[in-house]
Write a protein that holds these residues in place. Sequence first.
Motif, mmCIF file in Angstrom:
data_model
loop_
_atom_site.group_PDB
_atom_site.id
_atom_site.type_symbol
_atom_site.label_atom_id
_atom_site.label_comp_id
_atom_site.label_asym_id
_atom_site.label_seq_id
_atom_site.Cartn_x
_atom_site.Cartn_y
_atom_site.Cartn_z
ATOM 1 N N UNK A 23 32.371 35.206 41.416
ATOM 2 C CA UNK A 23 32.372 33.907 40.736
ATOM 3 C C UNK A 23 30.949 33.425 40.456
ATOM 4 N N UNK A 24 30.024 33.745 41.348
ATOM 5 C CA UNK A 24 28.622 33.391 41.111
ATOM 6 C C UNK A 24 28.082 34.132 39.888
ATOM 7 N N UNK A 25 28.492 35.388 39.724
ATOM 8 C CA UNK A 25 28.082 36.158 38.543
ATOM 9 C C UNK A 25 28.728 35.571 37.288
ATOM 10 N N UNK A 119 39.284 37.495 38.361
ATOM 11 C CA UNK A 119 39.794 37.011 37.076
ATOM 12 C C UNK A 119 38.650 36.778 36.105
ATOM 13 N N UNK A 120 38.840 37.238 34.873
ATOM 14 C CA UNK A 120 37.819 37.024 33.858
ATOM 15 C C UNK A 120 37.057 38.277 33.466
ATOM 16 N N UNK A 121 37.555 39.435 33.886
ATOM 17 C CA UNK A 121 36.949 40.708 33.474
ATOM 18 C C UNK A 121 37.357 40.967 32.018
ATOM 19 N N UNK A 122 36.421 41.368 31.189
ATOM 20 C CA UNK A 122 36.736 41.644 29.785
ATOM 21 C C UNK A 122 37.073 43.110 29.529
ATOM 22 N N UNK A 123 36.330 44.003 30.159
ATOM 23 C CA UNK A 123 36.525 45.436 29.922
ATOM 24 C C UNK A 123 36.461 46.194 31.228
#
Length: 143
Positions: A23-25, A119-123
């Motif tokens: 989440x920090x990233x 959650x929130x990975x694109x690829x």
Amino acid sequence: MAFRGPNATSGMGVADNSKTTFLELQRKKIHRYVIFKIDEKKKQVVVEKTGGPAESYEDFSASLPENDCRYAVYDYDFVTAENCQKSKIFFVAWSPAVSRIRAKMLYATSKDSFRRELEGIHYEIQATDPTEIDLEVLKERAN
């Protein structure tokens, strides 16, 4: 609560620190990348290393061991053809051909449950050698 219960398929939990660091990233851009490893004694996925926002893609790829498996996330910044600044988060399942069979199996069976926690990975990229995670591969996927 430092430990999230073991996953039924692999027996691996996810350390709270792993989710927090992701989440920090993702939200705060504190990290350019995060390398995760499975701690077999603790039976969970833990943070092995983080890279600061100024670190390069070469720093990231050099952080992946050449003979052992890891999970990693990389925050890829780029400029689109329309000159817009964008960022995409890549999940890398790193499983070099020379790593131990047991490690390959452990990382393969734990991957989906771990990835779902982020959650929130694109690829997603599955890689067995450095050519499969070349920066050009990320550029092609992101555009």
